[in-house]
Design a protein around this motif. Structure first.
Motif, PDB file in Angstrom:
ATOM      1  N   UNK A  51      69.657 -13.509 -23.890  1.00  0.00           N
ATOM      2  CA  UNK A  51      69.296 -13.472 -22.467  1.00  0.00           C
ATOM      3  C   UNK A  51      68.737 -12.103 -22.077  1.00  0.00           C
ATOM      4  N   UNK A  52      69.338 -11.036 -22.610  1.00  0.00           N
ATOM      5  CA  UNK A  52      68.829  -9.693 -22.330  1.00  0.00           C
ATOM      6  C   UNK A  52      67.427  -9.502 -22.912  1.00  0.00           C
ATOM      7  N   UNK A  53      67.193 -10.031 -24.100  1.00  0.00           N
ATOM      8  CA  UNK A  53      65.868  -9.937 -24.722  1.00  0.00           C
ATOM      9  C   UNK A  53      64.830 -10.696 -23.895  1.00  0.00           C
ATOM     10  N   UNK A  54      65.184 -11.863 -23.406  1.00  0.00           N
ATOM     11  CA  UNK A  54      64.265 -12.641 -22.565  1.00  0.00           C
ATOM     12  C   UNK A  54      63.997 -11.907 -21.259  1.00  0.00           C
ATOM     13  N   UNK A  55      65.028 -11.304 -20.694  1.00  0.00           N
ATOM     14  CA  UNK A  55      64.857 -10.513 -19.465  1.00  0.00           C
ATOM     15  C   UNK A  55      63.901  -9.342 -19.718  1.00  0.00           C
ATOM     16  N   UNK A  56      64.058  -8.703 -20.853  1.00  0.00           N
ATOM     17  CA  UNK A  56      63.175  -7.587 -21.216  1.00  0.00           C
ATOM     18  C   UNK A  56      61.734  -8.073 -21.394  1.00  0.00           C
ATOM     19  N   UNK A  57      61.542  -9.228 -22.019  1.00  0.00           N
ATOM     20  CA  UNK A  57      60.193  -9.786 -22.183  1.00  0.00           C
ATOM     21  C   UNK A  57      59.576 -10.148 -20.835  1.00  0.00           C
ATOM     22  N   UNK A  58      60.376 -10.665 -19.915  1.00  0.00           N
ATOM     23  CA  UNK A  58      59.860 -10.963 -18.569  1.00  0.00           C
ATOM     24  C   UNK A  58      59.433  -9.682 -17.853  1.00  0.00           C
ATOM     25  N   UNK A  59      60.231  -8.618 -18.017  1.00  0.00           N
ATOM     26  CA  UNK A  59      59.871  -7.327 -17.428  1.00  0.00           C
ATOM     27  C   UNK A  59      58.540  -6.839 -17.994  1.00  0.00           C
ATOM     28  N   UNK A  60      58.381  -6.929 -19.326  1.00  0.00           N
ATOM     29  CA  UNK A  60      57.133  -6.496 -19.954  1.00  0.00           C
ATOM     30  C   UNK A  60      55.947  -7.319 -19.469  1.00  0.00           C
ATOM     31  N   UNK A  61      56.133  -8.618 -19.316  1.00  0.00           N
ATOM     32  CA  UNK A  61      55.038  -9.483 -18.846  1.00  0.00           C
ATOM     33  C   UNK A  61      54.672  -9.173 -17.397  1.00  0.00           C
ATOM     34  N   UNK A  62      55.655  -8.828 -16.569  1.00  0.00           N
ATOM     35  CA  UNK A  62      55.369  -8.571 -15.159  1.00  0.00           C
ATOM     36  C   UNK A  62      54.801  -7.174 -14.925  1.00  0.00           C
ATOM     37  N   UNK A  63      54.904  -6.290 -15.900  1.00  0.00           N
ATOM     38  CA  UNK A  63      54.390  -4.928 -15.762  1.00  0.00           C
ATOM     39  C   UNK A  63      53.365  -4.633 -16.856  1.00  0.00           C
ATOM     40  N   UNK A  64      52.494  -5.585 -17.109  1.00  0.00           N
ATOM     41  CA  UNK A  64      51.543  -5.444 -18.218  1.00  0.00           C
ATOM     42  C   UNK A  64      50.538  -4.313 -18.001  1.00  0.00           C
ATOM     43  N   UNK A  65      50.337  -3.867 -16.777  1.00  0.00           N
ATOM     44  CA  UNK A  65      49.396  -2.777 -16.505  1.00  0.00           C
ATOM     45  C   UNK A  65      49.985  -1.401 -16.766  1.00  0.00           C
ATOM     46  N   UNK A  66      51.258  -1.347 -17.078  1.00  0.00           N
ATOM     47  CA  UNK A  66      51.917  -0.063 -17.326  1.00  0.00           C
ATOM     48  C   UNK A  66      51.857   0.265 -18.812  1.00  0.00           C
ATOM     49  N   UNK A  67      52.128   1.508 -19.132  1.00  0.00           N
ATOM     50  CA  UNK A  67      52.156   1.925 -20.527  1.00  0.00           C
ATOM     51  C   UNK A  67      51.495   3.275 -20.687  1.00  0.00           C
ATOM     52  N   UNK A  68      51.379   3.698 -21.922  1.00  0.00           N
ATOM     53  CA  UNK A  68      50.754   4.988 -22.210  1.00  0.00           C
ATOM     54  C   UNK A  68      49.250   4.902 -21.987  1.00  0.00           C
ATOM     55  N   UNK A  69      48.741   5.814 -21.202  1.00  0.00           N
ATOM     56  CA  UNK A  69      47.308   5.907 -20.967  1.00  0.00           C
ATOM     57  C   UNK A  69      46.904   7.330 -21.320  1.00  0.00           C
ATOM     58  N   UNK A  70      45.882   7.464 -22.126  1.00  0.00           N
ATOM     59  CA  UNK A  70      45.446   8.770 -22.572  1.00  0.00           C
ATOM     60  C   UNK A  70      44.128   9.111 -21.894  1.00  0.00           C
ATOM     61  N   UNK A  71      44.061  10.307 -21.343  1.00  0.00           N
ATOM     62  CA  UNK A  71      42.864  10.759 -20.663  1.00  0.00           C
ATOM     63  C   UNK A  71      42.267  11.933 -21.428  1.00  0.00           C
ATOM     64  N   UNK A  72      40.975  11.873 -21.632  1.00  0.00           N
ATOM     65  CA  UNK A  72      40.282  12.983 -22.260  1.00  0.00           C
ATOM     66  C   UNK A  72      38.822  12.905 -21.849  1.00  0.00           C
ATOM     67  N   UNK A  73      38.236  14.048 -21.522  1.00  0.00           N
ATOM     68  CA  UNK A  73      36.837  14.049 -21.092  1.00  0.00           C
ATOM     69  C   UNK A  73      35.902  13.823 -22.276  1.00  0.00           C
ATOM     70  N   UNK A  74      36.335  14.221 -23.479  1.00  0.00           N
ATOM     71  CA  UNK A  74      35.539  13.970 -24.675  1.00  0.00           C
ATOM     72  C   UNK A  74      36.438  13.364 -25.745  1.00  0.00           C
TER      73      UNK A  74
END
Length: 159
Positions: A34-57
């Motif tokens: 149940x905790x794993x399913x809850x975690x997967x639901x959280x990941x699905x609902x926040x799919x726009x989050x995560x590591x984003x790397x910015x660099x001009x070049x």
């Protein structure tokens, strides 16, 4: 639940929960599922989050280091971090024991930098294949002055 570990590469906020769930891989209970399913639901609902790397070049930067003779069999350890841009977090980290016994700290550092150069070839080609051709040469940062002197010396040995 082991597959949840793959999400930790880009979603650092779930590391503690995934670590907890993975400790029950041998004999999970219904509550763990149940905790794993809850975690997967959280990941699905926040799919726009995560590591984003910015660099001009698009610039591949590598940090290489070694620890001399840290294993009982005399092997040294290697750690290489690969970043896009100097101020971004690493996208790849490789840490392992060296396959050859280094005779001194400089040799261990040299082996580590050599391993980094092998991986640089792969990552530069991958960047080109993805449509992000790297700009200029790849910089490898090392912290051993003797090894740096050996690399930049016009004549390493006259014998």
């Amino acid at each position: 639940m082991v597959k949840l570990v793959q999400f930790c590469k880009t979603r650092h906020e779930i590391r503690l929960a995934v670590s907890y769930l993975c400790s029950f891989n041998v004999s999970p209970l219904e509550g763990h599922y149940r905790r794993a399913i809850h975690l997967l639901r959280y990941l699905a609902s926040t799919s726009g989050m995560g590591c984003v790397f910015f660099s001009s070049i698009v610039e591949l930067i590598v940090f290489s280091d070694a620890a001399f003779g840290v294993f009982l069999n005399g092997l040294s350890s290697t750690a290489n971090l690969f970043c896009i841009g100097i101020s971004n977090a690493p996208f790849a980290v490789i840490a392992k024991s060296q396959s050859d016994v280094a005779t001194c700290p400089m040799t261990a550092e040299y082996y580590a930098a050599g391993a980094a150069c092998k991986d640089i070839i792969f990552y530069r080609q991958l960047m080109i294949d993805l449509g992000w051709p790297p700009v200029g040469a790849t910089v490898v940062y090392v912290d051993n002055k003797t090894m740096i002197s050996l690399v930049v010396a016009p004549v390493a040995s006259t014998k």
